[in-house]
Scaffold this active site. Sequence first.
Site, short mmCIF file in Angstrom:
data_model
loop_
_atom_site.label_atom_id
_atom_site.label_comp_id
_atom_site.label_asym_id
_atom_site.label_seq_id
_atom_site.Cartn_x
_atom_site.Cartn_y
_atom_site.Cartn_z
CE LYS A 83 -13.61 -8.91 3.86
NZ LYS A 83 -12.59 -8.22 3.06
CG HIS A 140 -1.91 -1.05 1.35
ND1 HIS A 140 -2.03 -1.85 2.47
CD2 HIS A 140 -2.86 -1.48 0.48
CE1 HIS A 140 -3.03 -2.71 2.28
NE2 HIS A 140 -3.54 -2.51 1.07
NE ARG A 160 -2.20 -7.44 -4.44
CZ ARG A 160 -2.93 -7.81 -3.41
NH1 ARG A 160 -2.36 -8.00 -2.25
NH2 ARG A 160 -4.22 -8.00 -3.52
O1 PNS Z 1 -8.15 -3.33 0.30
P1 PNS Z 1 -9.38 -4.00 -0.26
O2 PNS Z 1 -10.04 -4.85 0.77
O3 PNS Z 1 -9.10 -4.71 -1.54
O4 PNS Z 1 -10.37 -2.80 -0.60
C1 PNS Z 1 -11.64 -3.04 -1.15
C2 PNS Z 1 -12.45 -1.72 -1.16
C3 PNS Z 1 -12.60 -1.20 0.26
C4 PNS Z 1 -11.76 -0.69 -2.00
C5 PNS Z 1 -13.82 -2.06 -1.79
O5 PNS Z 1 -14.39 -3.14 -1.14
C6 PNS Z 1 -14.77 -0.87 -1.73
O6 PNS Z 1 -14.71 -0.01 -2.58
N1 PNS Z 1 -15.63 -0.85 -0.68
C7 PNS Z 1 -16.57 0.21 -0.46
C8 PNS Z 1 -18.01 -0.26 -0.76
C9 PNS Z 1 -18.29 -0.18 -2.25
O7 PNS Z 1 -18.37 0.89 -2.82
N2 PNS Z 1 -18.40 -1.37 -2.89
C10 PNS Z 1 -18.64 -1.46 -4.30
C11 PNS Z 1 -17.36 -1.30 -5.10
S1 PNS Z 1 -17.66 -1.31 -6.84
#
Ligand code: PNS
Length: 157
Positions: A41, A17, A90
């Site tokens: 979660k 990150h 990645r």
């Molecule tokens: O670090 P991660 O867990 O891969 O991050 C995932 C994250 C938080 C970026 C994704 O789950 C997200 O955008 N969550 C917010 C809720 C949302 O908008 N979900 C729809 C995404 S299209």
Amino acid sequence: MKTALYPGSFDPVTSGHMDIIRRAASLFDHLIVVVFINPSKKGLFTPEERVTLLQQACQDMPNVSIQSYGGLLADYVKKNTIHVIIKGVRGLMDLENETNMARANKQLTDGLETLLLPSSSEVEHISSTLVREIAAFHGDVDAYVPACVAQKLREHA
Ligand code: PNS
């Protein structure tokens, strides 16, 4: 002034990150790193702890700020001035997932673009899941996370 948003779970923030944060911060005037809270979660660290660790890890980057949000990314974007979403990629699995999320977010936000940054090869294998697993068995995570996170994981053990 161009503001970018880097969303994630950051449970915890890793060197992977940090690679994306540093590079994105050098491309935009302001980078907002947002810890998205997923109520279904239960994480290792609370959202408040994740924000504090990110603040500590980013303290040498004056144009980076940290926030948390419990809701859709698209709703956060509607309430704030954001010009672009940043995601790290990645490998091919990330590319597929992130491309789908980029398309959904573009639709949900009336056209906001997502910029996908390929992770640097030295940190490509690092994930929060891997870090949590190594830490659970008291392994050495120093190379995988900022120093403040390694310290917090030792306290947590
Ligand atoms: O670090 P991660 O867990 O891969 O991050 C995932 C994250 C938080 C970026 C994704 O789950 C997200 O955008 N969550 C917010 C809720 C949302 O908008 N979900 C729809 C995404 S299209």
